[in-house]
Design a protein around this motif. Structure first.
Motif, PDB file in Angstrom:
ATOM      1  N   ASN A 147       4.065  17.618  12.924  1.00  0.00           N
ATOM      2  CA  ASN A 147       3.573  18.758  12.117  1.00  0.00           C
ATOM      3  C   ASN A 147       3.830  18.000  10.625  1.00  0.00           C
ATOM      4  O   ASN A 147       3.023  18.722   9.897  1.00  0.00           O
ATOM      5  CB  ASN A 147       3.009  19.921  12.420  1.00  0.00           C
ATOM      6  CG  ASN A 147       3.081  20.195  13.785  1.00  0.00           C
ATOM      7  OD1 ASN A 147       2.238  19.729  14.255  1.00  0.00           O
ATOM      8  ND2 ASN A 147       3.620  20.563  14.182  1.00  0.00           N
ATOM      9  N   THR A 148       4.080  16.647  10.571  1.00  0.00           N
ATOM     10  CA  THR A 148       4.435  16.561   9.081  1.00  0.00           C
ATOM     11  C   THR A 148       3.343  15.671   7.790  1.00  0.00           C
ATOM     12  O   THR A 148       3.295  15.817   7.139  1.00  0.00           O
ATOM     13  CB  THR A 148       5.647  15.178   8.837  1.00  0.00           C
ATOM     14  OG1 THR A 148       6.532  15.942   9.201  1.00  0.00           O
ATOM     15  CG2 THR A 148       5.662  14.872   7.186  1.00  0.00           C
TER      16      THR A 148
ATOM     17  N   ASP B 146      -5.890  12.484  10.013  1.00  0.00           N
ATOM     18  CA  ASP B 146      -6.420  11.553   8.724  1.00  0.00           C
ATOM     19  C   ASP B 146      -6.005  10.937   7.712  1.00  0.00           C
ATOM     20  O   ASP B 146      -5.265   9.988   7.825  1.00  0.00           O
ATOM     21  CB  ASP B 146      -7.334  12.898   7.231  1.00  0.00           C
ATOM     22  CG  ASP B 146      -8.430  14.193   8.104  1.00  0.00           C
ATOM     23  OD1 ASP B 146      -9.377  13.007   8.899  1.00  0.00           O
ATOM     24  OD2 ASP B 146      -9.091  14.847   7.738  1.00  0.00           O
ATOM     25  N   ASP B 147      -4.431  11.512   7.435  1.00  0.00           N
ATOM     26  CA  ASP B 147      -3.142  10.706   7.010  1.00  0.00           C
ATOM     27  C   ASP B 147      -2.497   9.881   8.274  1.00  0.00           C
ATOM     28  O   ASP B 147      -2.900   8.021   7.561  1.00  0.00           O
ATOM     29  CB  ASP B 147      -1.801  12.009   6.765  1.00  0.00           C
ATOM     30  CG  ASP B 147      -2.584  12.323   5.790  1.00  0.00           C
ATOM     31  OD1 ASP B 147      -3.085  12.584   4.487  1.00  0.00           O
ATOM     32  OD2 ASP B 147      -2.031  13.618   5.462  1.00  0.00           O
ATOM     33  N   VAL B 148      -3.014   9.487   9.250  1.00  0.00           N
ATOM     34  CA  VAL B 148      -2.316   8.975  10.114  1.00  0.00           C
ATOM     35  C   VAL B 148      -3.701   8.002  10.277  1.00  0.00           C
ATOM     36  O   VAL B 148      -2.981   6.458   9.759  1.00  0.00           O
ATOM     37  CB  VAL B 148      -2.326   9.494  10.896  1.00  0.00           C
ATOM     38  CG1 VAL B 148      -1.807   8.486  13.242  1.00  0.00           C
ATOM     39  CG2 VAL B 148      -1.672  10.190  11.582  1.00  0.00           C
ATOM     40  N   LYS B 149      -4.916   8.210  10.164  1.00  0.00           N
ATOM     41  CA  LYS B 149      -5.618   7.123  10.450  1.00  0.00           C
ATOM     42  C   LYS B 149      -6.160   6.181   8.869  1.00  0.00           C
ATOM     43  O   LYS B 149      -6.120   5.300   9.047  1.00  0.00           O
ATOM     44  CB  LYS B 149      -7.549   7.359  10.529  1.00  0.00           C
ATOM     45  CG  LYS B 149      -7.753   8.667  12.211  1.00  0.00           C
ATOM     46  CD  LYS B 149      -8.852   8.974  11.964  1.00  0.00           C
ATOM     47  CE  LYS B 149      -8.709   9.952  13.557  1.00  0.00           C
ATOM     48  NZ  LYS B 149      -9.983  10.580  13.149  1.00  0.00           N
ATOM     49  N   LEU B 150      -5.806   7.668   7.636  1.00  0.00           N
ATOM     50  CA  LEU B 150      -5.963   6.344   6.245  1.00  0.00           C
ATOM     51  C   LEU B 150      -4.337   5.568   6.408  1.00  0.00           C
ATOM     52  O   LEU B 150      -4.629   4.303   5.860  1.00  0.00           O
ATOM     53  CB  LEU B 150      -5.344   6.955   5.908  1.00  0.00           C
ATOM     54  CG  LEU B 150      -5.837   6.986   3.681  1.00  0.00           C
ATOM     55  CD1 LEU B 150      -6.764   5.954   3.549  1.00  0.00           C
ATOM     56  CD2 LEU B 150      -5.285   8.172   2.904  1.00  0.00           C
ATOM     57  N   TRP B 151      -3.462   5.767   6.748  1.00  0.00           N
ATOM     58  CA  TRP B 151      -2.468   4.540   7.082  1.00  0.00           C
ATOM     59  C   TRP B 151      -2.143   4.166   7.609  1.00  0.00           C
ATOM     60  O   TRP B 151      -2.769   2.289   7.135  1.00  0.00           O
ATOM     61  CB  TRP B 151      -1.397   5.261   7.186  1.00  0.00           C
ATOM     62  CG  TRP B 151       0.224   3.803   8.426  1.00  0.00           C
ATOM     63  CD1 TRP B 151       0.788   4.513   9.021  1.00  0.00           C
ATOM     64  CD2 TRP B 151       0.963   4.000   6.575  1.00  0.00           C
ATOM     65  NE1 TRP B 151       1.433   3.842   9.001  1.00  0.00           N
ATOM     66  CE2 TRP B 151       1.835   3.438   7.999  1.00  0.00           C
ATOM     67  CE3 TRP B 151       0.966   3.414   5.633  1.00  0.00           C
ATOM     68  CZ2 TRP B 151       2.345   2.880   6.860  1.00  0.00           C
ATOM     69  CZ3 TRP B 151       1.493   2.256   4.957  1.00  0.00           C
ATOM     70  CH2 TRP B 151       2.662   1.805   6.283  1.00  0.00           C
TER      71      TRP B 151
ATOM     72  N   SER C  93       4.864   5.079  12.005  1.00  0.00           N
ATOM     73  CA  SER C  93       4.819   5.631  13.133  1.00  0.00           C
ATOM     74  C   SER C  93       5.603   6.816  14.091  1.00  0.00           C
ATOM     75  O   SER C  93       4.925   7.557  15.088  1.00  0.00           O
ATOM     76  CB  SER C  93       4.634   4.539  14.137  1.00  0.00           C
ATOM     77  OG  SER C  93       5.688   3.584  14.385  1.00  0.00           O
ATOM     78  N   ASP C  94       6.824   6.934  13.633  1.00  0.00           N
ATOM     79  CA  ASP C  94       8.177   7.375  14.415  1.00  0.00           C
ATOM     80  C   ASP C  94       7.825   9.029  13.791  1.00  0.00           C
ATOM     81  O   ASP C  94       8.921  10.007  14.424  1.00  0.00           O
ATOM     82  CB  ASP C  94       8.958   6.634  14.445  1.00  0.00           C
ATOM     83  CG  ASP C  94       9.465   5.828  15.479  1.00  0.00           C
ATOM     84  OD1 ASP C  94       8.459   5.460  16.174  1.00  0.00           O
ATOM     85  OD2 ASP C  94      10.135   4.454  14.652  1.00  0.00           O
TER      86      ASP C  94
ATOM     87  N   VAL D 202       0.986  -1.378   0.457  1.00  0.00           N
ATOM     88  CA  VAL D 202      -0.175  -0.002  -0.115  1.00  0.00           C
ATOM     89  C   VAL D 202       1.090   0.983   0.093  1.00  0.00           C
ATOM     90  O   VAL D 202       1.726   1.277   0.386  1.00  0.00           O
ATOM     91  CB  VAL D 202      -1.030   0.264   1.114  1.00  0.00           C
ATOM     92  CG1 VAL D 202      -2.027  -0.889   1.128  1.00  0.00           C
ATOM     93  CG2 VAL D 202      -0.792   0.077   2.794  1.00  0.00           C
ATOM     94  N   PRO D 203       0.507   2.249  -0.478  1.00  0.00           N
ATOM     95  CA  PRO D 203       1.302   3.616  -0.450  1.00  0.00           C
ATOM     96  C   PRO D 203       2.085   3.892   1.097  1.00  0.00           C
ATOM     97  O   PRO D 203       1.089   4.121   1.845  1.00  0.00           O
ATOM     98  CB  PRO D 203       0.324   4.725  -0.594  1.00  0.00           C
ATOM     99  CG  PRO D 203      -0.463   3.988  -1.588  1.00  0.00           C
ATOM    100  CD  PRO D 203      -0.802   2.654  -1.020  1.00  0.00           C
ATOM    101  N   ARG D 204       3.077   3.920   1.408  1.00  0.00           N
ATOM    102  CA  ARG D 204       3.439   4.623   2.263  1.00  0.00           C
ATOM    103  C   ARG D 204       3.257   6.521   2.582  1.00  0.00           C
ATOM    104  O   ARG D 204       3.727   6.811   1.983  1.00  0.00           O
ATOM    105  CB  ARG D 204       4.673   4.175   2.872  1.00  0.00           C
ATOM    106  CG  ARG D 204       5.358   2.929   2.270  1.00  0.00           C
ATOM    107  CD  ARG D 204       6.151   2.588   3.544  1.00  0.00           C
ATOM    108  NE  ARG D 204       6.998   2.561   4.408  1.00  0.00           N
ATOM    109  CZ  ARG D 204       8.165   2.535   4.761  1.00  0.00           C
ATOM    110  NH1 ARG D 204       9.303   2.084   3.801  1.00  0.00           N
ATOM    111  NH2 ARG D 204       8.378   2.695   5.692  1.00  0.00           N
ATOM    112  N   ILE D 205       2.047   6.675   2.958  1.00  0.00           N
ATOM    113  CA  ILE D 205       1.238   7.766   2.865  1.00  0.00           C
ATOM    114  C   ILE D 205       2.471   8.900   3.521  1.00  0.00           C
ATOM    115  O   ILE D 205       2.844   9.906   3.773  1.00  0.00           O
ATOM    116  CB  ILE D 205      -0.261   7.947   3.154  1.00  0.00           C
ATOM    117  CG1 ILE D 205      -0.833   6.856   2.280  1.00  0.00           C
ATOM    118  CG2 ILE D 205      -0.878   9.263   3.622  1.00  0.00           C
ATOM    119  CD1 ILE D 205      -2.081   6.769   3.189  1.00  0.00           C
ATOM    120  N   LEU D 206       2.803   8.072   5.030  1.00  0.00           N
ATOM    121  CA  LEU D 206       2.896   9.412   6.188  1.00  0.00           C
ATOM    122  C   LEU D 206       4.890   9.786   5.465  1.00  0.00           C
ATOM    123  O   LEU D 206       5.634  10.296   5.124  1.00  0.00           O
ATOM    124  CB  LEU D 206       3.360   8.556   7.381  1.00  0.00           C
ATOM    125  CG  LEU D 206       2.003   7.494   7.813  1.00  0.00           C
ATOM    126  CD1 LEU D 206       2.101   7.872   9.370  1.00  0.00           C
ATOM    127  CD2 LEU D 206       0.823   8.928   7.649  1.00  0.00           C
TER     128      LEU D 206
END
Length: 393
Positions: A353-354, A358-363, A345-346, A238-242
């Motif tokens: 603030n990177t 919503d990004d974290v929840k999607l990941w 997650s680190d 899956v895309p590594r959004i973070l």
């Protein structure tokens, strides 16, 4: 007899060995090649290697067809060799790591004259500027400069034995106005078929150097921090959004620095180096080299000093001089030097603030979906026992 004056090679890692071997092996009339030894142990390694360089050319599709060639007619000299006995160095190919280039040049400075041509083959930027400041401050007495970018894939199996794992290219350009002697060296290198040399004008070479700097400033440190091959930085099933958002922050800082330096000075095309294009360069290079371990990751795993001060460090030094915010690049330098190992997650811990909530929840949701499909636990299913990702493009 070759018409070109002798060529000295300083820095006998994989690249230096490959260049020396190629010059000797692929030309009917090879120029005299001199290998410069900077430490005593190299003499013993040279003897144990039967005083020859061996290069194995890999056929990845047909391993049984791999071939090994040896070259042994080299002159070997210590870097401390006196100029009265050995004479000046006319052509020097410098293939040390960036952070060792200055001291390497210092060790042979007594044999360098204004007619000397030095070919710098290092990652990052800044080695030439440092040499000018520390060793050759007088432009009238400064040697001739060439610079090169190399895409050949090489690794070592033993001292003076390298494997040419993936053929690439050798891009050369002049930094100072080329003399006839400098052009003679270029001609010799271009005639060496296994190097696959292309010669560029200085402005064209600068564009290639900046493109490589951008890719290296993201892929190298992030692959070292996340302990993954290049192709797994932005995709692990899956895309590594973070991680991708972190990449955008790093690229944004580089973009601002380039706008105030290279673009302002007219050295690069601003449209080619827009923020979007730079991000595309990075993800495209990561995908193209998806199976590779970056040189910085290899250095970190081997507990060797990295070249990060000449990659992200170049961005930071210019950014701080101009009063620009280069927080992300400073942080990756710090973390790489500390030998940190990160997971997605680190990111918010070290780079606040990177990513938004919503990004974290999607990941997290995509990880859960992937885990459900694969029947494995979410994060553990993506990493091996060494923390290196196991899924990619």
């Amino acid at each position: 007899m070759s018409s070109i004056k002798p060529i000295h090679v300083l820095g006998l890692g994989n690249l230096g060995r490959f260049i020396a071997h190629s010059l000797h092996f692929s030309q009917k009339i090879a120029p005299p090649i001199h290998l410069l030894f900077h430490r005593q142990s190299l003499w013993k390694e040279w003897e144990e290697a039967s005083c020859q360089i061996r290069v194995t050319s890999n056929d990845l599709d047909h391993p049984s067809r791999s071939t090994t060639t040896s070259s042994s007619i080299f002159n070997v000299e210590p870097t401390s060799a006196p100029v009265a006995e050995f004479g000046p160095i006319h052509n020097l190919i410098l293939t040390t790591k960036s952070h060792r280039a200055l001291e390497a040049l210092r060790s042979v400075k007594h044999r360098i004259v204004p007619d000397t041509t030095i070919l710098f083959v290092q990652n990052g930027l800044g080695a030439i500027e440092l040499a000018n400041a520390e060793l050759f401050p007088d432009p009238c007495k400064r040697p001739q400069y060439l610079a090169a970018l190399v895409t050949h894939g090489l690794f070592a199996t033993a001292p003076f034995h390298s494997v040419h794992a993936s053929p690439g290219a050798f891009f050369i350009g002049h930094i100072s106005t080329p003399s006839p002697a400098t052009l003679s060296l270029v001609k010799t290198l271009k005639a060496t078929s296994s190097l696959n040399v292309t010669y560029y004008e200085s402005t064209q070479l600068r564009t290639l150097q900046i493109e490589k700097l951008i890719a290296n400033a993201v892929i190298n440190p992030l692959s070292a921090l996340f302990r993954c091959p290049n192709g797994q930085l932005f995709w692990v099933g899956v895309p590594r959004i973070l991680v991708k958002n972190l990449m955008k922050k790093i690229v944004s800082e580089i973009h601002r620095v380039l706008q105030k330096t290279e673009v302002l000075e007219g050295r690069i095309d601003p449209d080619r180096f827009s923020q979007i294009n730079m991000e595309t360069m990075v993800t495209g290079m990561a995908k193209k080299t998806r199976n590779n371990l970056s040189s910085m990751l290899q250095d970190v795993l081997s507990k060797h000093e990295t070249e990060i001060d000449f990659i992200n460090g170049w961005v930071v030094s210019h950014g701080e001089r101009l009063g620009l915010d280069v927080t992300y690049n400073k942080k990756v330098i710090e973390l790489v030097k500390e030998g940190k190992i990160l997971c997605d997650s680190d990111i918010e811990t070290y780079f606040p603030n990177t990513n938004g909530a919503d990004d974290v929840k999607l990941w997290q949701k995509e990880l859960e979906d992937l885990a459900h499909e694969s029947g494995k636990k979410a994060v553990k299913g993506l990493y091996n026992e060494h923390g290196i990702c196991i899924q990619a493009w």
